[in-house]
Enzyme design. Structure first.
Site, PDB file in Angstrom:
ATOM      1  N   LYS A 169      30.922 -65.202  43.773  1.00 52.18           N
ATOM      2  CA  LYS A 169      29.766 -65.804  43.945  1.00 52.18           C
ATOM      3  C   LYS A 169      29.915 -67.450  43.221  1.00 52.18           C
ATOM      4  O   LYS A 169      30.263 -67.737  42.196  1.00 52.18           O
ATOM      5  CB  LYS A 169      28.619 -65.482  42.721  1.00 52.18           C
ATOM      6  CG  LYS A 169      27.191 -66.065  42.897  1.00 52.18           C
ATOM      7  CD  LYS A 169      26.304 -65.436  41.919  1.00 52.18           C
ATOM      8  CE  LYS A 169      26.596 -66.309  40.634  1.00 52.18           C
ATOM      9  NZ  LYS A 169      26.169 -67.871  40.733  1.00 52.18           N
ATOM     10  N   GLY A 220      32.841 -70.571  33.417  1.00 52.43           N
ATOM     11  CA  GLY A 220      31.532 -71.121  32.963  1.00 52.43           C
ATOM     12  C   GLY A 220      31.256 -71.255  31.515  1.00 52.43           C
ATOM     13  O   GLY A 220      32.294 -71.617  30.822  1.00 52.43           O
ATOM     14  N   SER A 221      30.054 -71.353  31.151  1.00 52.62           N
ATOM     15  CA  SER A 221      29.688 -71.678  29.744  1.00 52.62           C
ATOM     16  C   SER A 221      29.910 -70.438  28.849  1.00 52.62           C
ATOM     17  O   SER A 221      29.867 -69.432  29.308  1.00 52.62           O
ATOM     18  CB  SER A 221      27.981 -72.389  29.667  1.00 52.62           C
ATOM     19  OG  SER A 221      27.429 -71.301  30.068  1.00 52.62           O
ATOM     20  N   THR A 224      26.898 -68.219  28.910  1.00 46.44           N
ATOM     21  CA  THR A 224      26.714 -67.172  29.884  1.00 46.44           C
ATOM     22  C   THR A 224      27.725 -66.337  29.630  1.00 46.44           C
ATOM     23  O   THR A 224      27.748 -65.029  29.958  1.00 46.44           O
ATOM     24  CB  THR A 224      27.049 -67.852  31.307  1.00 46.44           C
ATOM     25  OG1 THR A 224      25.967 -68.846  31.303  1.00 46.44           O
ATOM     26  CG2 THR A 224      26.585 -67.068  32.381  1.00 46.44           C
ATOM     27  N   GLY A 225      28.991 -66.902  29.351  1.00 48.66           N
ATOM     28  CA  GLY A 225      30.203 -65.573  29.062  1.00 48.66           C
ATOM     29  C   GLY A 225      29.752 -64.601  28.229  1.00 48.66           C
ATOM     30  O   GLY A 225      30.168 -63.551  28.141  1.00 48.66           O
ATOM     31  N   CYS A 276      36.502 -78.519  31.627  1.00 45.74           N
ATOM     32  CA  CYS A 276      36.442 -77.830  30.387  1.00 45.74           C
ATOM     33  C   CYS A 276      37.384 -78.320  29.559  1.00 45.74           C
ATOM     34  O   CYS A 276      37.400 -78.214  28.338  1.00 45.74           O
ATOM     35  CB  CYS A 276      36.588 -76.441  30.610  1.00 45.74           C
ATOM     36  SG  CYS A 276      38.388 -75.951  31.908  1.00 45.74           S
ATOM     37  N   GLU A 374      29.965 -79.605  23.065  1.00 46.65           N
ATOM     38  CA  GLU A 374      30.487 -80.104  24.313  1.00 46.65           C
ATOM     39  C   GLU A 374      29.573 -80.956  24.991  1.00 46.65           C
ATOM     40  O   GLU A 374      28.653 -80.562  25.662  1.00 46.65           O
ATOM     41  CB  GLU A 374      30.818 -78.901  25.109  1.00 46.65           C
ATOM     42  CG  GLU A 374      31.534 -79.115  26.477  1.00 46.65           C
ATOM     43  CD  GLU A 374      31.808 -77.932  27.430  1.00 46.65           C
ATOM     44  OE1 GLU A 374      31.054 -76.806  27.299  1.00 46.65           O
ATOM     45  OE2 GLU A 374      32.781 -77.706  27.684  1.00 46.65           O
TER      46      GLU A 374
HETATM   47  P1  NAD Z   1      27.215 -71.631  33.757  1.00 44.22           P
HETATM   48  O1  NAD Z   1      27.662 -70.543  32.639  1.00 44.22           O
HETATM   49  O2  NAD Z   1      25.736 -71.920  33.733  1.00 44.22           O
HETATM   50  O3  NAD Z   1      27.314 -71.096  35.144  1.00 44.22           O
HETATM   51  C1  NAD Z   1      28.686 -70.435  35.655  1.00 44.22           C
HETATM   52  C2  NAD Z   1      28.027 -69.476  36.740  1.00 44.22           C
HETATM   53  O4  NAD Z   1      27.406 -68.175  36.110  1.00 44.22           O
HETATM   54  C3  NAD Z   1      27.390 -69.893  37.914  1.00 44.22           C
HETATM   55  O5  NAD Z   1      27.844 -69.472  39.155  1.00 44.22           O
HETATM   56  C4  NAD Z   1      26.197 -69.299  37.541  1.00 44.22           C
HETATM   57  O6  NAD Z   1      25.189 -69.071  38.791  1.00 44.22           O
HETATM   58  C5  NAD Z   1      26.419 -68.083  37.033  1.00 44.22           C
HETATM   59  N1  NAD Z   1      25.653 -67.408  35.931  1.00 44.22           N
HETATM   60  C6  NAD Z   1      24.423 -68.001  35.417  1.00 44.22           C
HETATM   61  N2  NAD Z   1      23.896 -67.017  34.416  1.00 44.22           N
HETATM   62  C7  NAD Z   1      24.289 -66.017  34.714  1.00 44.22           C
HETATM   63  C8  NAD Z   1      24.249 -64.478  34.054  1.00 44.22           C
HETATM   64  N3  NAD Z   1      23.332 -64.289  33.251  1.00 44.22           N
HETATM   65  N4  NAD Z   1      25.227 -63.716  34.339  1.00 44.22           N
HETATM   66  C9  NAD Z   1      26.193 -64.033  35.407  1.00 44.22           C
HETATM   67  N5  NAD Z   1      26.392 -64.947  35.745  1.00 44.22           N
HETATM   68  C10 NAD Z   1      25.557 -66.035  35.739  1.00 44.22           C
HETATM   69  O7  NAD Z   1      28.009 -72.883  33.523  1.00 44.22           O
HETATM   70  P2  NAD Z   1      28.142 -74.050  34.419  1.00 44.22           P
HETATM   71  O8  NAD Z   1      27.283 -74.750  33.805  1.00 44.22           O
HETATM   72  O9  NAD Z   1      28.039 -73.961  35.959  1.00 44.22           O
HETATM   73  O10 NAD Z   1      29.513 -74.739  34.170  1.00 44.22           O
HETATM   74  C11 NAD Z   1      29.760 -75.452  32.802  1.00 44.22           C
HETATM   75  C12 NAD Z   1      30.308 -74.749  31.896  1.00 44.22           C
HETATM   76  O11 NAD Z   1      31.557 -74.098  32.256  1.00 44.22           O
HETATM   77  C13 NAD Z   1      31.180 -75.650  30.755  1.00 44.22           C
HETATM   78  O12 NAD Z   1      30.806 -74.963  29.449  1.00 44.22           O
HETATM   79  C14 NAD Z   1      32.308 -75.772  31.113  1.00 44.22           C
HETATM   80  O13 NAD Z   1      33.180 -76.062  29.850  1.00 44.22           O
HETATM   81  C15 NAD Z   1      32.825 -74.399  31.507  1.00 44.22           C
HETATM   82  N6  NAD Z   1      33.804 -74.420  32.357  1.00 44.22           N
HETATM   83  C16 NAD Z   1      35.179 -73.732  31.675  1.00 44.22           C
HETATM   84  C17 NAD Z   1      36.270 -73.622  32.425  1.00 44.22           C
HETATM   85  C18 NAD Z   1      37.466 -72.892  31.891  1.00 44.22           C
HETATM   86  O14 NAD Z   1      38.549 -72.784  32.507  1.00 44.22           O
HETATM   87  N7  NAD Z   1      37.546 -72.575  30.604  1.00 44.22           N
HETATM   88  C19 NAD Z   1      36.302 -74.348  33.733  1.00 44.22           C
HETATM   89  C20 NAD Z   1      35.256 -75.135  34.129  1.00 44.22           C
HETATM   90  C21 NAD Z   1      33.995 -75.191  33.302  1.00 44.22           C
END
Ligand code: NAD
Length: 474
Positions: A169, A220-221, A224-225, A276, A374
């Site tokens: 996704k 992702g964030s 959300t993780g 990130c 961040e």
């Molecule tokens: P996000 O967590 O908002 O979204 C990431 C993904 O998760 C999207 O596809 C979103 O639709 C999905 N999502 C949202 N809510 C969800 C839920 N409850 N359950 C499952 N999936 C869900 O993150 P973002 O704003 O898209 O990205 C920015 C963040 O990602 C920053 O904190 C950045 O540091 C981090 N990031 C980390 C790395 C790494 O490798 N460590 C790389 C790139 C970005």
């Protein structure tokens, strides 16, 4: 006319009655419509992945490698179209978008060469014990908006190499280049091996909690993780989480100011700071603080903020309105607290496009929001330090632990500091370099597990130990 993209489910390109709009962050115009999938489409994609797993998991690894390499080839052949599309949905300047597309193809090819060989645990007169790695099954991949193509491909490649199938996704903000790749690879992988579906953020939890998905790989964030970990706990799915960071760069007094100024600048401002592993806190030794901060501000003067599709743009817009508002809030907080700006800080909220000027802060306090959080935008705090012990403590004073950097002519000293930093990666005299052969993962709240390298690949597998009793009486 605005193009309507399709999803890839079970080897077919499919549409849904409901669609979502995708905007260009440079001008806020709609540039594509994509399917808005719900439970039914997800169930179909998971069922297709489950059926395909039966054959794909038994397909010889060299044939699986060939499929991944063919996909990488298709991306490279269409790089010109893909990088322009990526700029239009993500905002990054063309040269950086080109770097992401070729980088994703290169990363796939490199990862396809990895192997997880069997290991002998015991070979005695009594028994032979061997560990083999078996694929976990159907993988759910969830991807953010900052490097949408790279993140998608770095999940697809190891999943397929290990013998897993995947339902991926993209972020609702940046699905277009990935869906164009879905069209390109449709006939390369057998039906159901790769499925790509789009939907609102609500689709994510459905993936995390789907009973027929065996593993989640998420970037992702951190917020959300945590939700993903909770959702995946219901049936103990395997998880790999690549999360946020607040990376510190430490510049020692022996660093050559003129040589490092530009590198430090780009370690923070590439991709408009939405990386990130971008340098999000720069600690400069007090002996060179004034000279180096002036040199970094000088670099900033020559960098154009604008539409990534325009030649000469160095820093594009923020990718979406929500993130734009968050970065503006951090800047406003710095203003409200009277922190000093070396450059930038004045956002035009009434303008079209999510532009934030290059903003560099002059020695804000350690507990300033702009330092402690961040930023994920073109905002960089420079801070002064006196001693090595003090700066290590300040760098480690974070819930995050993704990466960091040390800048010095004395690489032994650099290593000594690196070994005391609580992060998964530390660079000495470079930044943002990720190798397909080295594990990349966060310590503390920056992640769980790792991607890349054998360690990353093994996360798509279970160990299985087979023991033969040699002197058995049977
Ligand atoms: P996000 O967590 O908002 O979204 C990431 C993904 O998760 C999207 O596809 C979103 O639709 C999905 N999502 C949202 N809510 C969800 C839920 N409850 N359950 C499952 N999936 C869900 O993150 P973002 O704003 O898209 O990205 C920015 C963040 O990602 C920053 O904190 C950045 O540091 C981090 N990031 C980390 C790395 C790494 O490798 N460590 C790389 C790139 C970005």
């Amino acid at each position: 006319m605005t193009k309507t993209y399709q999803n890839l489910i079970g080897g077919e390109l499919v549409s849904t009655a409901d669609t979502m709009e995708v905007l260009n962050p440079a001008n806020e115009e709609v540039i594509g419509l994509v399917p808005s999938c719900g439970k039914d489409e997800l169930d179909r994609a998971v069922a297709a992945a489950r059926t395909a797993f039966k054959t794909w998991s038994k397909t010889p690894i060299d044939d699986r490698r060939a499929v991944i390499q063919a996909m990488a080839g298709a991306i490279k052949e269409n790089a010109d179209e893909l990088f322009r599309l990526l700029t239009s949905e993500q905002g990054k300047p063309h040269d950086q978008a080109k770097g992401e597309i070729y980088g994703a193809a290169g990363m796939m090819s490199a990862q396809s060469t990895l192997s997880l060989d069997d290991e002998i645990n015991e070979d005695s007169d009594q028994r032979l014990s061997r560990t083999r790695r078996v694929p976990v099954g159907v993988v759910g991949g969830i991807v953010p908006w900052n490097f949408p193509v790279m993140m998608a491909m770095q999940k697809i490649a190891p999943a397929l190499l290990s013998g897993c199938t995947i339902v991926l996704k993209p972020s609702p903000f940046t699905p277009l280049a990935t869906l164009r790749i879905a069209e390109l690879i449709k006939d390369i992988a057998p039906a159901g091996v790769v499925n790509i579906i789009t939907g609102e953020d609500t689709l994510g939890p459905l993936i995390t909690e789907h009973p027929d998905i065996d593993k989640i790989t998420f970037t992702g964030s951190t917020a959300t993780g945590k939700k993903i970990m909770e959702g995946a706990s219901k049936d103990l799915k395997r998880i790999t989480l690549e999360l946020g960071g607040n990376d510190a760069s430490i510049v020692l007094p022996d660093a050559d100011v003129q040589k490092v100024a530009e590198q430090l600048f780009w370690s923070s401002f590439s991709n408009a700071g939405q990386i990130c592993v971008a340098a999000k806190r720069i600690y400069i030794h007090e002996d060179i603080y004034d000279e180096l901060s002036a040199a970094i501000a000088e670099v900033a003067k020559n960098v154009v903020v604008g539409d990534g599709a325009q030649q000469g743009t160095g820093v594009g817009p923020i990718q979406n309105k929500k993130q734009f508002d968050r970065v503006c809030e951090l800047i406003q907080d710095a203003k409200d607290n009277g922190y000093k700006f070396l450059t930038g800080g004045n956002v035009d909220p009434s303008g079209t496009g999510y532009y934030v000027p290059i903003t560099i802060m002059d020695n804000p306090p350690e507990d300033a929001r702009i330092v402690a959080e961040e930023q994920f935008g073109p905002v960089m705090p420079l801070m002064k330090f006196s001693t090595t012990d003090e700066v290590i403590e300040r760098a480690n004073n974070s819930e995050y632990g993704l990466a960091g950097a040390v800048w010095t002519k004395d690489t032994d000293k650099g290593v000594e500091i690196a070994e005391q930093l609580e992060t998964g990666t530390v660079w000495i005299n470079e930044f943002l370099h990720l190798s397909p052969f080295a594990p990349f993962g966060g310590h503390k709240q920056s992640g769980f597990g790792a991607e890349y390298g054998k360690e990353g690949l093994s996360e798509f597998t279970y160990p299985q130990v087979i023991t033969i009793k040699k002197d058995a009486a049977v």
